[in-house]
Scaffold this active site. Sequence first.
Site, PDB file in Angstrom:
ATOM      1  N   GLU A 382     -32.745 -39.488 -19.862  1.00  0.00           N
ATOM      2  CA  GLU A 382     -33.091 -39.640 -21.283  1.00  0.00           C
ATOM      3  C   GLU A 382     -34.598 -39.731 -21.445  1.00  0.00           C
ATOM      4  O   GLU A 382     -35.279 -40.386 -20.644  1.00  0.00           O
ATOM      5  CB  GLU A 382     -32.500 -40.934 -21.871  1.00  0.00           C
ATOM      6  CG  GLU A 382     -31.017 -40.891 -22.068  1.00  0.00           C
ATOM      7  CD  GLU A 382     -30.465 -42.180 -22.670  1.00  0.00           C
ATOM      8  OE1 GLU A 382     -31.189 -42.858 -23.426  1.00  0.00           O
ATOM      9  OE2 GLU A 382     -29.312 -42.498 -22.366  1.00  0.00           O
TER      10      GLU A 382
HETATM   11  C1  BG6 Z   1     -31.022 -45.665 -24.429  1.00  0.00           C
HETATM   12  C2  BG6 Z   1     -29.544 -45.466 -24.579  1.00  0.00           C
HETATM   13  O1  BG6 Z   1     -31.234 -47.017 -24.306  1.00  0.00           O
HETATM   14  O2  BG6 Z   1     -31.868 -45.298 -25.452  1.00  0.00           O
HETATM   15  C3  BG6 Z   1     -29.125 -44.573 -25.717  1.00  0.00           C
HETATM   16  O3  BG6 Z   1     -28.951 -45.036 -23.382  1.00  0.00           O
HETATM   17  C4  BG6 Z   1     -30.022 -44.823 -26.898  1.00  0.00           C
HETATM   18  O4  BG6 Z   1     -27.771 -44.814 -25.986  1.00  0.00           O
HETATM   19  C5  BG6 Z   1     -31.440 -44.456 -26.514  1.00  0.00           C
HETATM   20  O5  BG6 Z   1     -29.640 -44.175 -28.062  1.00  0.00           O
HETATM   21  C6  BG6 Z   1     -32.429 -44.624 -27.644  1.00  0.00           C
HETATM   22  O6  BG6 Z   1     -32.312 -45.904 -28.179  1.00  0.00           O
HETATM   23  P1  BG6 Z   1     -32.095 -46.166 -29.723  1.00  0.00           P
HETATM   24  O7  BG6 Z   1     -31.803 -47.597 -29.812  1.00  0.00           O
HETATM   25  O8  BG6 Z   1     -33.346 -45.771 -30.368  1.00  0.00           O
HETATM   26  O9  BG6 Z   1     -30.936 -45.309 -30.137  1.00  0.00           O
END
Ligand code: BG6
Length: 481
Positions: A382
Amino acid sequence: MTKKLEFPENFLWGGATAANQVEGAYDVDGKTLSLMEMIPFKEIEDRKNTSGSKVTKQTLLDSIDNKAGLHFPKRHGIDFYHRYKEDIALFKEAGMKIFRMSIAWTRIFPNGNDKEPNKAGLEFYRNVFKECKKQGLEVMVTINHFDLPFWILEKQISWQSEELKNNYLRFAYLVIDEFHEYVKYWLPFNEINLGALIATSLLNENKNSMLENVLASYNDLHVQFVLQAKVIKYARKYKDIKVGCMVADVTSYSIDCNPENVMENLKMDQMKKFFYYDVMAKGEYPSYALRMFKEYGVKIDKTPEDDKILKENPIQFISFSYYMSGTTTKTGGELTEANGLKAGKNPFLEATEWGWQIDPIGLRYTLNQLWDRYHLPLFISENGIGVLEKLNENNTVDDDYRIDYLGRHFEQMSEAIKDGVNLFGYTMWTPIDVVSASTNEMSKRYGLIFVDYDDYHNGTGNRFKKKSYNWFKNFLETKEI
Ligand code: BG6
């Protein structure tokens, strides 16, 4: 001026999502509720201070009869359940080679102790995987993405109960058996350093401060380490699949060269980052953690059998999320938000509206740290930027800031590969707007594709390509930023 970046030919470029943030259809085809779908939407008063908002066990229980008439965004997601073909076609059109997604436990074993898995749930995922195959996309599956079934609340159990452990393994083994032909990469737990903490904080009402919750979560975490190792052992029967970890990686710098601060930063790196990788990659608890546990009175309830399982089944690759970096001081400086937690401010960095500090060089730094320490293949599962956005009169979003964010991170990834790091793939968060994990907002948008829903799920749900979608497509063709 454009710049051409170097990446290996077979580098896996793609996008990542999670079931509870995209699927919707929370009560369709036999599915039951998950805890994430029981958290109501709350207007955000201060976007730079979101991690203080508390969800308690009572908040979850109140959601069942919902006397207050609240809205639960993760019950609706972006209706991926019904629109997955359209979405996967858009990912393919952008040139992606891999799609990371998760499986909702509550679609497969809606009540936990069901005699048979729910056929409709299995069929949904089989169809999604077939569609990915048809479109030439590899798949990476997160078996548990922050998503606990409702029945664990009803039964008042935690990760430490035999019932939850057995049910998780039954679920994990089943989906591997069912889908190993379609899914090459598996992650037993999303952001294992946050997942156990979220579960402990939601289910343990007696703990109030973050420190108390963190200390209380180490035993739940231990259970997850062992379960993950068991999944790795089980998955060995399929030669073509690989099982890795997923850690929320927040790079940390000492605020200055004062040795007190540098030492504090080392401790921060050890306990907030390396501890997780050390246990999962080396198969044993590191000495610095044992000292910390002793000092804080943490007793890990662990058996010799657990030690053996951990030692014999290390992770086969490392995946991590990377959004930001932070700073550390011994005396405590000014803090900002950092993916569910807080991190020290860095005067050299800009931050998003939610206070997440943007630091592409920190990604190269992290990649080098992890490669040098573990020599395991690395995957960025991510990375992306959340922004408040609206469609303009041309039905698009001119998101130059996202193009800038991605380009600068890709540049540093390319540098890390030149440094010798074995980085084999990248799934951005997200290819398409989804409901935010931490704030439940639809308006915190990360996608290359805009989805026409607001925070209350009003809208057509139609998909629109942002400027970054076309940029990303062009980048995958030319590797130019
Ligand atoms: C990560 C998670 O912590 O960050 C995701 O694995 C999450 O599920 C992403 O969506 C971004 O965080 P947020 O809270 O901005 O959606």
